[in-house]
Design a protein around this motif. Structure first.
Motif, PDB file in Angstrom:
ATOM      1  N   UNK A 248       0.774  -1.149   0.051  1.00  0.00           N
ATOM      2  CA  UNK A 248      -0.090  -0.005   0.139  1.00  0.00           C
ATOM      3  C   UNK A 248       0.927   1.364  -0.077  1.00  0.00           C
ATOM      4  N   UNK A 249       2.150   1.069  -0.069  1.00  0.00           N
ATOM      5  CA  UNK A 249       3.107   2.205   0.020  1.00  0.00           C
ATOM      6  C   UNK A 249       3.319   2.865   1.423  1.00  0.00           C
ATOM      7  N   UNK A 250       2.985   2.251   2.425  1.00  0.00           N
ATOM      8  CA  UNK A 250       2.930   2.951   3.812  1.00  0.00           C
ATOM      9  C   UNK A 250       4.454   2.455   4.285  1.00  0.00           C
ATOM     10  N   UNK A 251       5.298   3.561   4.727  1.00  0.00           N
ATOM     11  CA  UNK A 251       6.643   3.274   5.278  1.00  0.00           C
ATOM     12  C   UNK A 251       6.459   3.942   6.496  1.00  0.00           C
ATOM     13  N   UNK A 252       7.446   3.380   7.466  1.00  0.00           N
ATOM     14  CA  UNK A 252       7.674   3.807   8.892  1.00  0.00           C
ATOM     15  C   UNK A 252       8.008   5.175   8.937  1.00  0.00           C
ATOM     16  N   UNK A 253       8.617   5.820   8.045  1.00  0.00           N
ATOM     17  CA  UNK A 253       8.904   7.257   8.058  1.00  0.00           C
ATOM     18  C   UNK A 253       8.012   8.151   7.869  1.00  0.00           C
ATOM     19  N   UNK A 254       6.699   7.700   7.220  1.00  0.00           N
ATOM     20  CA  UNK A 254       5.618   8.538   7.285  1.00  0.00           C
ATOM     21  C   UNK A 254       4.845   8.818   8.547  1.00  0.00           C
ATOM     22  N   UNK A 255       5.112   7.792   9.515  1.00  0.00           N
ATOM     23  CA  UNK A 255       4.609   8.263  10.853  1.00  0.00           C
ATOM     24  C   UNK A 255       5.398   9.220  11.738  1.00  0.00           C
ATOM     25  N   UNK A 256       4.762  10.129  12.285  1.00  0.00           N
ATOM     26  CA  UNK A 256       5.372  11.285  13.014  1.00  0.00           C
ATOM     27  C   UNK A 256       6.175  10.681  14.158  1.00  0.00           C
ATOM     28  N   UNK A 257       7.497  11.225  14.376  1.00  0.00           N
ATOM     29  CA  UNK A 257       8.277  10.691  15.622  1.00  0.00           C
ATOM     30  C   UNK A 257       7.722  10.770  16.768  1.00  0.00           C
ATOM     31  N   UNK A 258       6.898  11.751  17.402  1.00  0.00           N
ATOM     32  CA  UNK A 258       6.191  11.582  18.526  1.00  0.00           C
ATOM     33  C   UNK A 258       5.470  10.235  18.591  1.00  0.00           C
ATOM     34  N   UNK A 259       4.575   9.876  17.489  1.00  0.00           N
ATOM     35  CA  UNK A 259       3.715   9.024  17.380  1.00  0.00           C
ATOM     36  C   UNK A 259       4.510   7.695  17.522  1.00  0.00           C
ATOM     37  N   UNK A 260       5.690   7.545  16.831  1.00  0.00           N
ATOM     38  CA  UNK A 260       6.708   6.515  16.881  1.00  0.00           C
ATOM     39  C   UNK A 260       7.344   6.429  18.239  1.00  0.00           C
ATOM     40  N   UNK A 261       7.471   7.106  18.922  1.00  0.00           N
ATOM     41  CA  UNK A 261       7.969   7.228  20.523  1.00  0.00           C
ATOM     42  C   UNK A 261       7.004   6.455  21.272  1.00  0.00           C
ATOM     43  N   UNK A 262       5.678   6.834  21.099  1.00  0.00           N
ATOM     44  CA  UNK A 262       4.692   6.455  22.062  1.00  0.00           C
ATOM     45  C   UNK A 262       4.440   4.570  21.586  1.00  0.00           C
ATOM     46  N   UNK A 263       4.327   4.325  20.321  1.00  0.00           N
ATOM     47  CA  UNK A 263       4.270   3.137  19.869  1.00  0.00           C
ATOM     48  C   UNK A 263       5.283   2.150  20.220  1.00  0.00           C
ATOM     49  N   UNK A 264       6.724   2.853  20.306  1.00  0.00           N
ATOM     50  CA  UNK A 264       7.751   1.883  20.502  1.00  0.00           C
ATOM     51  C   UNK A 264       7.627   1.707  22.195  1.00  0.00           C
ATOM     52  N   UNK A 265       7.138   2.792  22.932  1.00  0.00           N
ATOM     53  CA  UNK A 265       7.335   2.539  24.171  1.00  0.00           C
ATOM     54  C   UNK A 265       6.222   1.539  24.872  1.00  0.00           C
ATOM     55  N   UNK A 266       5.177   1.399  24.082  1.00  0.00           N
ATOM     56  CA  UNK A 266       4.101   0.500  24.528  1.00  0.00           C
ATOM     57  C   UNK A 266       4.670  -0.905  24.030  1.00  0.00           C
ATOM     58  N   UNK A 267       5.082  -0.964  22.798  1.00  0.00           N
ATOM     59  CA  UNK A 267       5.607  -2.118  22.508  1.00  0.00           C
ATOM     60  C   UNK A 267       6.510  -2.968  23.244  1.00  0.00           C
TER      61      UNK A 267
END
Length: 382
Positions: A77-96
């Motif tokens: 679908x063309x979705x890359x991790x870099x398209x996700x905002x850094x603050x959002x990635x920080x929260x995703x990684x913290x919970x994961x």
């Protein structure tokens, strides 16, 4: 657009009862603006465009025709991790890292698929809200009726909801009977129940950025490809359940250039006056979303087309009437040109302040007054 579908097939089983809205007399709103109507456009619903909750009698009674559940490969679908905002990635990684399931949900997934910049990113997790509080030091629970967590990352707020909390939100107990689809595990069932509570099918997508899977339980991908805005449940039920969805639907259609289904178009016209039940703060917020994020002109045209402009901005509606502007008119005028120029300066990731988006309305009003124009001449006396 290439879409890879992984091996998975289950069908939703929904049985809709006749909605309560059919059992009461319709209250028609008498507009304060004399409108100029065009002949109605012929609208048809082809067989493949029938909503997923439609039945053989077309009224949502009996067995449902739910779409097949799909798991889509986000890379295709063309979705890359870099398209996700850094603050959002920080929260995703913290919970994961703490072992919780985490997903992006709602409009941000839709926008990523469309290669658009999301206005914001919403996260849903298997963690309880109190567990989210323990993971992030700068975090607070907001909302009494529908509590969520606000995680503060630098100067950004990331919203996190919990499956356990969102599962209590649904108010549709009388409108349909839920049956657990066969051969579906607990994880899929929980995700499906959450997506079922969404407003529109294109907002009912869920993305796991770690497994690279987009879950589509509501047929959202099909409606994205058709550029359609469709409610998850029948529109008349959905809008009675939450009339703010009417304004949200206008905002989404205007921003994406999508069209309403016949079901939504009819219900918006019939239930337009119900938006007056919203408190002023909520109306102001929705209007700000429409006007301050780059789709103000398109939003005004849709508000006018479906009879909402005279309810929300009666002075501007009176001006359109004075110009002989029809509901489906494609021409421009001073008011629409002002908002068109504003749209060139803003975008979802760089919105203007809400006071700025109101200025074109005020400027247009003062020009009318200064030129001796009297909008009251366009309003009925009774």
């Amino acid at each position: 657009m290439a879409i890879a579908v992984l091996g998975f097939s289950c069908r939703s089983y929904l049985t809709f009862r006749r909605p309560l809205v059919y059992c009461v007399h319709k209250v028609r709103h008498r507009s304060n603006v004399a409108t100029v109507e065009s002949p109605p456009e012929p609208v048809g619903v082809t067989k493949e465009e029938e909503p997923h909750w439609a039945t053989s009698d077309g009224r949502g009674n009996g067995a449902s025709k739910a779409p097949e559940w799909k798991k889509l490969n986000s890379k295709d679908l063309g979705i890359r991790t870099s398209m996700i905002a850094k603050p959002t990635r920080y929260v995703l990684n913290g919970l994961k890292k703490k072992g919780y399931e985490v997903y992006l949900v709602g409009g941000c997934v839709r926008d990523l698929i469309l290669k658009r910049t999301p206005k914001d990113f919403d996260i849903i997790t298997s963690a309880e809200l109190k567990e989210v509080l323990r993971v992030f030091p700068r975090c607070e629970v907001v909302g009494k009726r529908f509590p969520i967590c606000h995680v503060h990352v630098n100067d950004t707020i990331v919203e996190v909801s919990s499956f356990s909390t969102s599962g209590k939100r649904t108010g549709r107990k009388l409108d349909y009977i839920l049956r657990r689809p066969p051969d579906c595990d607990d994880h899929d069932y929980i995700r499906w129940r959450n997506c079922l509570q969404r407003d529109f099918t294109i907002n009912g997508l869920m993305f796991d950025p770690y497994t690279k899977i987009v879950y589509d339980y509501m047929g959202g991908m099909q409606d994205i490809k058709k550029a359609k805005v469709r409610t998850v449940i029948p529109a008349n039920i959905s809008f009675v359940e939450d009339c703010a969805r009417i304004l949200r639907g206008v905002r989404i259609a205007a921003r994406l250039g999508f069209r309403f289904t016949k079901d939504i178009a009819h219900s918006v016209r019939e239930l337009s006056c119900s938006v007056l039940r919203l408190d002023k703060g909520r109306i102001l917020m929705e209007m700000n979303y429409m006007l301050a994020y780059g789709s103000a002109e398109a939003s005004l045209r849709l508000l006018w087309k479906f009879g909402l402009l005279e309810i929300l901005l009666p002075i501007q509606a009176a001006y359109l009437v004075s110009q002989g502007f029809r509901r489906r008119d494609q021409r421009s005028n001073m008011l629409l040109s002002l908002f068109s120029n504003l749209d060139r300066l803003v975008a979802p990731d760089r919105p203007c302040h809400n006071s700025l988006c109101i200025q074109p309305c005020c400027a247009q009003w003062w020009i009318l007054v200064g030129s001796g124009g009297n909008c009251k001449e366009n309003l009925p006396t009774s």
